[in-house]
Enzyme design. Sequence first.
Site, PDB file in Angstrom:
ATOM      1  N   ARG A  61      -0.389   0.361   5.763  1.00  6.46           N
ATOM      2  CA  ARG A  61      -1.209   0.319   4.548  1.00  6.46           C
ATOM      3  C   ARG A  61      -2.229  -0.820   4.590  1.00  6.46           C
ATOM      4  O   ARG A  61      -3.338  -0.686   4.070  1.00  6.46           O
ATOM      5  CB  ARG A  61      -0.295   0.186   3.330  1.00  6.46           C
ATOM      6  N   HIS A  65      -6.188  -0.368   3.729  1.00  8.69           N
ATOM      7  CA  HIS A  65      -6.903  -1.158   2.717  1.00  8.69           C
ATOM      8  C   HIS A  65      -8.003  -2.011   3.344  1.00  8.69           C
ATOM      9  O   HIS A  65      -9.012  -2.286   2.699  1.00  8.69           O
ATOM     10  CB  HIS A  65      -5.920  -2.027   1.928  1.00  8.69           C
ATOM     11  N   VAL A  69     -12.541  -1.106   2.612  1.00 10.56           N
ATOM     12  CA  VAL A  69     -13.352  -2.113   1.922  1.00 10.56           C
ATOM     13  C   VAL A  69     -14.277  -2.784   2.929  1.00 10.56           C
ATOM     14  O   VAL A  69     -13.832  -3.601   3.735  1.00 10.56           O
ATOM     15  CB  VAL A  69     -12.448  -3.161   1.231  1.00 10.56           C
ATOM     16  N   ASP A  73     -12.463  -5.043   8.923  1.00 15.59           N
ATOM     17  CA  ASP A  73     -12.985  -6.362   9.310  1.00 15.59           C
ATOM     18  C   ASP A  73     -12.044  -7.493   8.903  1.00 15.59           C
ATOM     19  O   ASP A  73     -12.467  -8.646   8.784  1.00 15.59           O
ATOM     20  CB  ASP A  73     -14.362  -6.584   8.663  1.00 15.59           C
ATOM     21  N   SER A  75     -10.933  -8.193   6.141  1.00 11.11           N
ATOM     22  CA  SER A  75     -11.334  -8.834   4.874  1.00 11.11           C
ATOM     23  C   SER A  75     -10.163  -8.993   3.918  1.00 11.11           C
ATOM     24  O   SER A  75     -10.106  -9.957   3.150  1.00 11.11           O
ATOM     25  CB  SER A  75     -12.455  -8.038   4.207  1.00 11.11           C
ATOM     26  N   ASN A  93      -3.869  -4.181  -4.581  1.00 12.83           N
ATOM     27  CA  ASN A  93      -3.134  -5.091  -3.687  1.00 12.83           C
ATOM     28  C   ASN A  93      -2.141  -5.996  -4.411  1.00 12.83           C
ATOM     29  O   ASN A  93      -1.116  -6.374  -3.837  1.00 12.83           O
ATOM     30  CB  ASN A  93      -4.130  -5.980  -2.924  1.00 12.83           C
ATOM     31  N   ASP A 244       8.825   9.085   0.394  1.00 15.28           N
ATOM     32  CA  ASP A 244       9.475  10.290   0.922  1.00 15.28           C
ATOM     33  C   ASP A 244      10.976  10.063   0.822  1.00 15.28           C
ATOM     34  O   ASP A 244      11.581   9.425   1.685  1.00 15.28           O
ATOM     35  CB  ASP A 244       9.059  10.517   2.383  1.00 15.28           C
TER      36      ASP A 244
HETATM   37  C1  HEM Z   1      -5.195   9.354  -0.582  1.00 16.01           C
HETATM   38  C2  HEM Z   1      -5.322   8.264  -1.308  1.00 16.01           C
HETATM   39  C3  HEM Z   1      -4.237   7.239  -1.422  1.00 16.01           C
HETATM   40  C4  HEM Z   1      -3.738   6.725  -2.570  1.00 16.01           C
HETATM   41  C5  HEM Z   1      -4.184   7.064  -3.971  1.00 16.01           C
HETATM   42  C6  HEM Z   1      -2.687   5.817  -2.195  1.00 16.01           C
HETATM   43  C7  HEM Z   1      -1.945   5.062  -3.091  1.00 16.01           C
HETATM   44  C8  HEM Z   1      -0.827   4.343  -2.768  1.00 16.01           C
HETATM   45  C9  HEM Z   1       0.015   3.664  -3.719  1.00 16.01           C
HETATM   46  C10 HEM Z   1      -0.255   3.564  -5.208  1.00 16.01           C
HETATM   47  C11 HEM Z   1       1.059   3.135  -3.036  1.00 16.01           C
HETATM   48  C12 HEM Z   1       2.216   2.350  -3.634  1.00 16.01           C
HETATM   49  C13 HEM Z   1       1.784   0.934  -3.938  1.00 16.01           C
HETATM   50  C14 HEM Z   1       2.768   0.219  -4.833  1.00 16.01           C
HETATM   51  O1  HEM Z   1       3.204   0.778  -5.835  1.00 16.01           O
HETATM   52  O2  HEM Z   1       3.072  -0.968  -4.531  1.00 16.01           O
HETATM   53  C15 HEM Z   1       0.883   3.475  -1.645  1.00 16.01           C
HETATM   54  C16 HEM Z   1       1.742   3.110  -0.645  1.00 16.01           C
HETATM   55  C17 HEM Z   1       1.493   3.349   0.682  1.00 16.01           C
HETATM   56  N1  HEM Z   1       0.345   3.904   1.211  1.00 16.01           N
HETATM   57 FE1  HEM Z   1      -1.049   4.924   0.202  1.00 16.01          FE
HETATM   58  N2  HEM Z   1      -2.560   5.788  -0.841  1.00 16.01           N
HETATM   59  C18 HEM Z   1      -3.504   6.628  -0.317  1.00 16.01           C
HETATM   60  C19 HEM Z   1      -3.758   6.834   1.026  1.00 16.01           C
HETATM   61  C20 HEM Z   1      -3.132   6.160   2.040  1.00 16.01           C
HETATM   62  C21 HEM Z   1      -3.586   6.100   3.402  1.00 16.01           C
HETATM   63  C22 HEM Z   1      -4.892   6.716   3.894  1.00 16.01           C
HETATM   64  C23 HEM Z   1      -2.675   5.372   4.092  1.00 16.01           C
HETATM   65  C24 HEM Z   1      -2.659   4.981   5.553  1.00 16.01           C
HETATM   66  C25 HEM Z   1      -3.506   5.428   6.464  1.00 16.01           C
HETATM   67  C26 HEM Z   1      -1.635   4.994   3.156  1.00 16.01           C
HETATM   68  C27 HEM Z   1      -0.486   4.313   3.481  1.00 16.01           C
HETATM   69  C28 HEM Z   1       0.462   3.914   2.560  1.00 16.01           C
HETATM   70  C29 HEM Z   1       1.769   3.396   2.937  1.00 16.01           C
HETATM   71  C30 HEM Z   1       2.322   3.344   4.346  1.00 16.01           C
HETATM   72  C31 HEM Z   1       2.402   3.022   1.747  1.00 16.01           C
HETATM   73  C32 HEM Z   1       3.763   2.334   1.611  1.00 16.01           C
HETATM   74  C33 HEM Z   1       3.538   0.832   1.777  1.00 16.01           C
HETATM   75  C34 HEM Z   1       4.782  -0.040   1.691  1.00 16.01           C
HETATM   76  O3  HEM Z   1       5.895   0.451   1.562  1.00 16.01           O
HETATM   77  O4  HEM Z   1       4.600  -1.280   1.733  1.00 16.01           O
HETATM   78  N3  HEM Z   1      -1.964   5.461   1.920  1.00 16.01           N
HETATM   79  N4  HEM Z   1      -0.284   4.210  -1.514  1.00 16.01           N
END
Ligand code: HEM
Length: 329
Positions: A61, A65, A69, A73, A75, A93, A244
Amino acid sequence: MGILPILALLALAVVTISNVGATELDISFYEFSCPDALAIVQRGVHSAMQEDRRMPASLLRLHFHDCFVNGCDGSNLLDDRPGFVGEKTATPNLNSARGFNVIDKIKQQLEEICPETVSCADIVAIAARDSVFLSGGPFWDVELGRRDALTTSKNAATNAIPRPTFNVPQLIASFNAVGLDEKDVVSLSGSHTIGKARCTSFQARLYNQGNSGRPDPSLERSYLAELQHRCPQNGDGNVTSPLDPCTPAVFDNQYYKDVMAGRGLLLSDQVLDTTPGTTLQLVEAYAHDQGKFFHDFAASMLKMSSHHVLSSNHGEVRRNCRIPNAENH
Ligand code: HEM
Ligand SMILES: *[C@@H]1O[C@H](CO)[C@@H](O)[C@H](O)[C@H]1NC(C)=O
């Protein structure tokens, strides 16, 4: 001027920028300057995941991020300091992004063997790839040679990172802004096959979706009950749930099966399957064919990772990922 000429100009600008990035990155960039770079990053990711099963998700993630942005880089690694407010306190973040210490540790090891050579942005790109691979997902060759930003802004992160409440057109628009398309939305959302989200990221779905006074009807009933139990109204918004629930630490195509069963945790996950169109077709294709998911995921990662990067003499190679070199005394 009408909207069409403006759009044409924007498209031209985006194409030009991404070409610069794509042509200047190279998979053998550190072959002579730091031949052990890839092995050191992989060892760092591997030992971090022994201590914390969630860490691969958090590192993946971080790269997402970073890339959304101002390009990949580094950032988002910059700490706030007097007179500077960076991305870490931006809503997507704050109390959520993690893994910075793992990047620091890898950076320290690299500074010992090849000082000021491997950029923080490249470390994060390699760590993301290794995180996926070491969790059971696909492998791809990471293109390298990114340089680190000298600055950034909190607003840039708040505006560019897609929100979990987004619908399909909003998700596509935010991906389009960084040179990605509808297919990339679906393949990269498959990242949510690992990791966790806080109640605050999906709370509205459980009680008052779209101010309807009711839960989101697309949530499967027993999953809804389980989530309501974990995330009571006015409870602790920081409590986490797996994105998941079936195979939370394995990078597989289970996420798409979850989504098809009404078990997408974020609204932005569930809408991919409840909105008629291409996203729905892709969710079903990936749910049925893990090989196709892995193939498309790797291709989308390469696209995301090369968009609008700093190369040649732009930016710098930071010595400490949290501070620009000029401020690092
Ligand atoms: C499609 C749009 C996306 C949205 C709206 C989104 C939103 C989010 C949100 C809200 C969380 C949970 C954050 C929290 O509650 O602390 C999350 C977790 C995560 N996202 Fe996404 N995400 C998106 C796309 C992506 C992409 C493109 C990637 C990687 C290429 C990604 C990888 C992850 C991973 C691996 C987690 C779990 C992180 C952890 O357990 O520390 N996400 N995402
Ligand atoms: C989550 O935790 C952070 C830091 O521990 C705290 O500042 C914040 O208020 C908490 N947020 C919620 C919604 O409880």
